[in-house]
Design a protein around this motif. Structure first.
Motif, PDB file in Angstrom:
ATOM      1  N   GLY A 157     -46.943   1.260 -13.858  1.00 49.26           N
ATOM      2  CA  GLY A 157     -46.389   2.585 -14.121  1.00 49.26           C
ATOM      3  C   GLY A 157     -45.075   2.876 -13.433  1.00 49.26           C
ATOM      4  N   HIS A 158     -44.455   1.890 -12.755  1.00 46.41           N
ATOM      5  CA  HIS A 158     -43.203   2.113 -12.038  1.00 46.41           C
ATOM      6  C   HIS A 158     -42.043   1.568 -12.874  1.00 46.41           C
ATOM      7  CE1 HIS A 158     -45.179   3.451  -8.301  1.00 46.41           C
ATOM      8  NE2 HIS A 158     -46.120   2.582  -8.646  1.00 46.41           N
ATOM      9  N   HIS A 159     -41.574   2.386 -13.794  1.00 47.24           N
ATOM     10  CA  HIS A 159     -40.611   1.922 -14.781  1.00 47.24           C
ATOM     11  C   HIS A 159     -39.223   1.706 -14.194  1.00 47.24           C
ATOM     12  CE1 HIS A 159     -43.228   3.696 -18.276  1.00 47.24           C
ATOM     13  NE2 HIS A 159     -43.873   2.853 -17.496  1.00 47.24           N
ATOM     14  N   ALA A 160     -38.816   2.544 -13.238  1.00 46.75           N
ATOM     15  CA  ALA A 160     -37.493   2.365 -12.637  1.00 46.75           C
ATOM     16  C   ALA A 160     -37.423   1.037 -11.899  1.00 46.75           C
ATOM     17  CB  ALA A 160     -37.185   3.523 -11.688  1.00 46.75           C
ATOM     18  N   ALA A 161     -38.447   0.717 -11.135  1.00 42.97           N
ATOM     19  CA  ALA A 161     -38.484  -0.574 -10.437  1.00 42.97           C
ATOM     20  C   ALA A 161     -38.464  -1.718 -11.443  1.00 42.97           C
ATOM     21  CB  ALA A 161     -39.726  -0.657  -9.552  1.00 42.97           C
ATOM     22  N   ALA A 162     -39.186  -1.550 -12.545  1.00 45.83           N
ATOM     23  CA  ALA A 162     -39.211  -2.594 -13.574  1.00 45.83           C
ATOM     24  C   ALA A 162     -37.803  -2.860 -14.100  1.00 45.83           C
ATOM     25  CB  ALA A 162     -40.131  -2.180 -14.718  1.00 45.83           C
ATOM     26  N   GLU A 163     -37.068  -1.800 -14.396  1.00 47.79           N
ATOM     27  CA  GLU A 163     -35.726  -1.986 -14.945  1.00 47.79           C
ATOM     28  C   GLU A 163     -34.791  -2.662 -13.947  1.00 47.79           C
ATOM     29  OE1 GLU A 163     -34.601   1.900 -16.859  1.00 47.79           O
ATOM     30  OE2 GLU A 163     -34.873   0.583 -18.595  1.00 47.79           O
ATOM     31  N   ARG A 164     -34.913  -2.322 -12.670  1.00 47.27           N
ATOM     32  CA  ARG A 164     -34.086  -2.985 -11.656  1.00 47.27           C
ATOM     33  C   ARG A 164     -34.382  -4.484 -11.618  1.00 47.27           C
ATOM     34  NH1 ARG A 164     -34.860   1.984  -8.788  1.00 47.27           N
ATOM     35  NH2 ARG A 164     -36.764   1.201  -7.804  1.00 47.27           N
ATOM     36  N   HIS A 165     -35.658  -4.833 -11.685  1.00 47.18           N
ATOM     37  CA  HIS A 165     -36.024  -6.250 -11.671  1.00 47.18           C
ATOM     38  C   HIS A 165     -35.532  -6.960 -12.930  1.00 47.18           C
ATOM     39  CE1 HIS A 165     -38.267  -6.505  -7.981  1.00 47.18           C
ATOM     40  NE2 HIS A 165     -39.038  -5.496  -8.307  1.00 47.18           N
ATOM     41  N   PHE A 166     -35.572  -6.299 -14.069  1.00 49.12           N
ATOM     42  CA  PHE A 166     -35.113  -6.939 -15.298  1.00 49.12           C
ATOM     43  C   PHE A 166     -33.601  -7.194 -15.256  1.00 49.12           C
ATOM     44  CE2 PHE A 166     -38.934  -4.931 -17.593  1.00 49.12           C
ATOM     45  CZ  PHE A 166     -39.683  -6.089 -17.435  1.00 49.12           C
ATOM     46  N   VAL A 167     -32.843  -6.268 -14.675  1.00 49.53           N
ATOM     47  CA  VAL A 167     -31.408  -6.488 -14.524  1.00 49.53           C
ATOM     48  C   VAL A 167     -31.155  -7.712 -13.642  1.00 49.53           C
ATOM     49  CG1 VAL A 167     -29.284  -5.562 -13.532  1.00 49.53           C
ATOM     50  CG2 VAL A 167     -30.724  -4.097 -14.947  1.00 49.53           C
ATOM     51  N   THR A 168     -31.890  -7.806 -12.527  1.00 54.42           N
ATOM     52  CA  THR A 168     -31.761  -8.971 -11.647  1.00 54.42           C
ATOM     53  C   THR A 168     -32.121 -10.255 -12.381  1.00 54.42           C
ATOM     54  OG1 THR A 168     -32.269  -7.634  -9.696  1.00 54.42           O
ATOM     55  CG2 THR A 168     -32.576 -10.007  -9.495  1.00 54.42           C
ATOM     56  N   SER A 169     -33.185 -10.201 -13.174  1.00 59.30           N
ATOM     57  CA  SER A 169     -33.611 -11.377 -13.921  1.00 59.30           C
ATOM     58  C   SER A 169     -32.537 -11.823 -14.906  1.00 59.30           C
ATOM     59  CB  SER A 169     -34.921 -11.075 -14.665  1.00 59.30           C
ATOM     60  OG  SER A 169     -35.347 -12.197 -15.407  1.00 59.30           O
ATOM     61  N   LEU A 170     -31.911 -10.873 -15.588  1.00 63.48           N
ATOM     62  CA  LEU A 170     -30.852 -11.224 -16.534  1.00 63.48           C
ATOM     63  C   LEU A 170     -29.685 -11.911 -15.835  1.00 63.48           C
ATOM     64  CD1 LEU A 170     -30.518  -8.207 -18.999  1.00 63.48           C
ATOM     65  CD2 LEU A 170     -31.339 -10.505 -19.503  1.00 63.48           C
ATOM     66  N   ARG A 171     -29.287 -11.366 -14.692  1.00 60.02           N
ATOM     67  CA  ARG A 171     -28.174 -11.977 -13.960  1.00 60.02           C
ATOM     68  C   ARG A 171     -28.523 -13.386 -13.522  1.00 60.02           C
ATOM     69  NH1 ARG A 171     -26.948  -6.618 -10.260  1.00 60.02           N
ATOM     70  NH2 ARG A 171     -25.701  -5.478 -11.795  1.00 60.02           N
ATOM     71  N   ALA A 172     -29.738 -13.571 -13.032  1.00 61.33           N
ATOM     72  CA  ALA A 172     -30.156 -14.893 -12.574  1.00 61.33           C
ATOM     73  C   ALA A 172     -30.241 -15.878 -13.734  1.00 61.33           C
ATOM     74  CB  ALA A 172     -31.490 -14.804 -11.844  1.00 61.33           C
ATOM     75  N   SER A 173     -30.725 -15.411 -14.885  1.00 63.88           N
ATOM     76  CA  SER A 173     -30.808 -16.314 -16.049  1.00 63.88           C
ATOM     77  C   SER A 173     -29.425 -16.730 -16.514  1.00 63.88           C
ATOM     78  CB  SER A 173     -31.594 -15.646 -17.187  1.00 63.88           C
ATOM     79  OG  SER A 173     -30.856 -14.590 -17.780  1.00 63.88           O
ATOM     80  N   ALA A 174     -28.452 -15.818 -16.405  1.00 64.22           N
ATOM     81  CA  ALA A 174     -27.079 -16.173 -16.753  1.00 64.22           C
ATOM     82  C   ALA A 174     -26.536 -17.218 -15.790  1.00 64.22           C
ATOM     83  CB  ALA A 174     -26.197 -14.928 -16.742  1.00 64.22           C
ATOM     84  N   SER A 175     -26.817 -17.058 -14.493  1.00 67.75           N
ATOM     85  CA  SER A 175     -26.387 -18.045 -13.504  1.00 67.75           C
ATOM     86  C   SER A 175     -27.048 -19.391 -13.756  1.00 67.75           C
ATOM     87  CB  SER A 175     -26.716 -17.559 -12.091  1.00 67.75           C
ATOM     88  OG  SER A 175     -25.984 -16.395 -11.771  1.00 67.75           O
ATOM     89  N   ALA A 176     -28.275 -19.358 -14.272  1.00 70.88           N
ATOM     90  CA  ALA A 176     -28.991 -20.592 -14.588  1.00 70.88           C
ATOM     91  C   ALA A 176     -28.500 -21.226 -15.880  1.00 70.88           C
ATOM     92  CB  ALA A 176     -30.488 -20.304 -14.705  1.00 70.88           C
ATOM     93  N   GLY A 177     -27.709 -20.493 -16.651  1.00 71.96           N
ATOM     94  CA  GLY A 177     -27.289 -20.984 -17.954  1.00 71.96           C
ATOM     95  C   GLY A 177     -28.437 -21.119 -18.926  1.00 71.96           C
ATOM     96  N   ASP A 178     -29.438 -20.242 -18.780  1.00 70.42           N
ATOM     97  CA  ASP A 178     -30.678 -20.354 -19.565  1.00 70.42           C
ATOM     98  C   ASP A 178     -30.804 -19.155 -20.507  1.00 70.42           C
ATOM     99  OD1 ASP A 178     -33.295 -20.619 -20.530  1.00 70.42           O
ATOM    100  OD2 ASP A 178     -34.006 -21.498 -18.659  1.00 70.42           O
ATOM    101  N   THR A 179     -30.288 -19.294 -21.715  1.00 68.46           N
ATOM    102  CA  THR A 179     -30.340 -18.219 -22.700  1.00 68.46           C
ATOM    103  C   THR A 179     -31.772 -17.868 -23.075  1.00 68.46           C
ATOM    104  OG1 THR A 179     -28.215 -18.919 -23.620  1.00 68.46           O
ATOM    105  CG2 THR A 179     -29.599 -17.536 -25.018  1.00 68.46           C
ATOM    106  N   THR A 180     -32.628 -18.866 -23.172  1.00 67.69           N
ATOM    107  CA  THR A 180     -34.019 -18.631 -23.570  1.00 67.69           C
ATOM    108  C   THR A 180     -34.729 -17.751 -22.561  1.00 67.69           C
ATOM    109  OG1 THR A 180     -34.050 -20.776 -24.672  1.00 67.69           O
ATOM    110  CG2 THR A 180     -36.177 -19.761 -24.206  1.00 67.69           C
ATOM    111  N   LEU A 181     -34.525 -18.030 -21.288  1.00 70.13           N
ATOM    112  CA  LEU A 181     -35.163 -17.234 -20.241  1.00 70.13           C
ATOM    113  C   LEU A 181     -34.637 -15.803 -20.250  1.00 70.13           C
ATOM    114  CD1 LEU A 181     -37.137 -17.239 -17.906  1.00 70.13           C
ATOM    115  CD2 LEU A 181     -35.335 -18.185 -16.445  1.00 70.13           C
ATOM    116  N   GLY A 182     -33.321 -15.649 -20.432  1.00 70.82           N
ATOM    117  CA  GLY A 182     -32.764 -14.299 -20.500  1.00 70.82           C
ATOM    118  C   GLY A 182     -33.276 -13.535 -21.705  1.00 70.82           C
TER     119      GLY A 182
END
Length: 334
Positions: free
Chosen positions: A110-135
């Motif tokens: 039920g903590h949607h704001a925290a979820a969105e912060r983590h998803f932004v971090t995940s997107l940045r990390a997937s870009a650094s990994a060069g992994d389009t599928t993961l992003g």
């Protein structure tokens, strides 16, 4: 303050975030610090796989703590160790998956704001990994948060951002998940034709998927049965309970069925929706029997989503509180 159910990203910003992810630069090698190799990334992969399955069985909040701890450990390794570019890409991929899992657990609790912060971090990390599928996988999970929180257009923007790079998505299961999320967003917006087209596309993508052990480990839960559960949920949102029941039946009894033994929480949520379909058709005995099965499965599993689904079902049953079978269930769950 992270208020429960509170989104922090404006709808207008979502398309830009997805576009920036698709063009972000990849990480380089690191040359200072203790040298680490592929065996370290292997260990992180193993631990993340265990965390995904623990989330299924113990619930979101306990798994959230473990996922954020894992993310801190991976981040520390990225900052303090040295590694080749290839190993660095794998470590960033692990960071993306740990943050994606933390975001999903936060949302489930039920903590949607925290979820969105983590998803932004995940997107940045997937870009650094060069992994389009993961992003793309992260965008699909984020889309779920948006349409479930009353923003189907924001969800569609995220899905469109992922599908713009569909040629670089290597997993047919991830593509199937993206189209399934697209279908749910359209159903929440009341767009039936678009929703059912997306379901057909999801099933077609899944039909081209290879064996599960050749796909992303995180996609173990995507089956034809899961896609029919999503189709049933979309039909229910569109006011077509009989069509929903047909898909619920296919989810359990069709080819490659939904595996209820793997995730009590997901099964309970789908059973609650199944009961809603019966309730919409005034089949009260079937509605209550299905609701009781959902209630049994939720025992001992921490999930705000599961609790919300059961609360919504109970609210619908209150309109029939004078019927003995319904009255018994309401008294039991008071």
């Amino acid at each position: 303050m992270d208020r429960r159910g509170f989104l922090i990203t404006s709808t207008s910003a979502l398309a830009a975030i997805a576009a920036q992810w698709a063009t972000a630069p990849q990480a380089l090698s690191a040359t200072t610090g203790r040298r680490v190799g592929h065996q370290v990334a292997d260990l992180f992969d193993q631990r993340l796989d265990a965390l995904r399955h623990l989330d299924d069985h113990v619930g979101s909040w306990q798994a959230y703590d473990a996922a954020t701890a894992e993310l801190r450990l991976i981040t520390s390794t990225l900052k303090d160790a040295s590694y080749t570019g290839q190993v660095g890409h794998r470590l960033y991929g692990c960071a993306a998956e740990a943050s994606r899992l933390a975001g999903w657990c936060a949302y489930d609790d039920g903590h949607h704001a925290a979820a969105e912060r983590h998803f932004v971090t995940s997107l940045r990390a997937s870009a650094s990994a060069g992994d389009t599928t993961l992003g793309a996988s992260t965008l699909a999970f984020w889309a779920n948060v948006r349409y479930s929180s009353g923003d189907p257009q924001g969800a569609l923007d995220l899905i469109d951002g992922a599908l713009a790079s569909s040629g670089r998505i290597t997993s047919q299961r991830v593509l199937a998940m993206l189209y399934a999320r697209q279908a749910r967003a359209h159903s929440k917006a009341g767009e039936s034709a678009a929703a059912y087209r997306a379901i057909d596309t999801a099933l077609n993508a899944y039909g081209h998927a290879g064996p599960p052990d050749e796909d992303l480990a995180a996609m173990y839960w995507i089956t034809a049965g899961e896609l029919h559960q999503v189709a049933a949920s979309a039909a229910l949102s569109l006011g077509e309970p009989r069509r929903a029941l047909a898909h619920f039946d296919l989810a359990v009894h069709g080819h490659d069925p939904y595996n209820a033994a793997k995730e009590a929480r997901g099964t309970a949520i789908y059973l609650a929706r199944h009961a809603e379909a019966y309730l919409a058709l005034d089949e009260l005995d079937a509605a209550v029997e299905t609701a009781e099965r959902a209630l049994d499965l939720m025992g001992g599993v921490d999930s705000a989503r599961g609790t919300s689904a059961l609360d919504e079902l109970r609210s619908g049953l209150l309109h029939h509180k004078d019927v003995p079978v319904v009255q018994s269930f309401l008294v039991m769950t008071a």
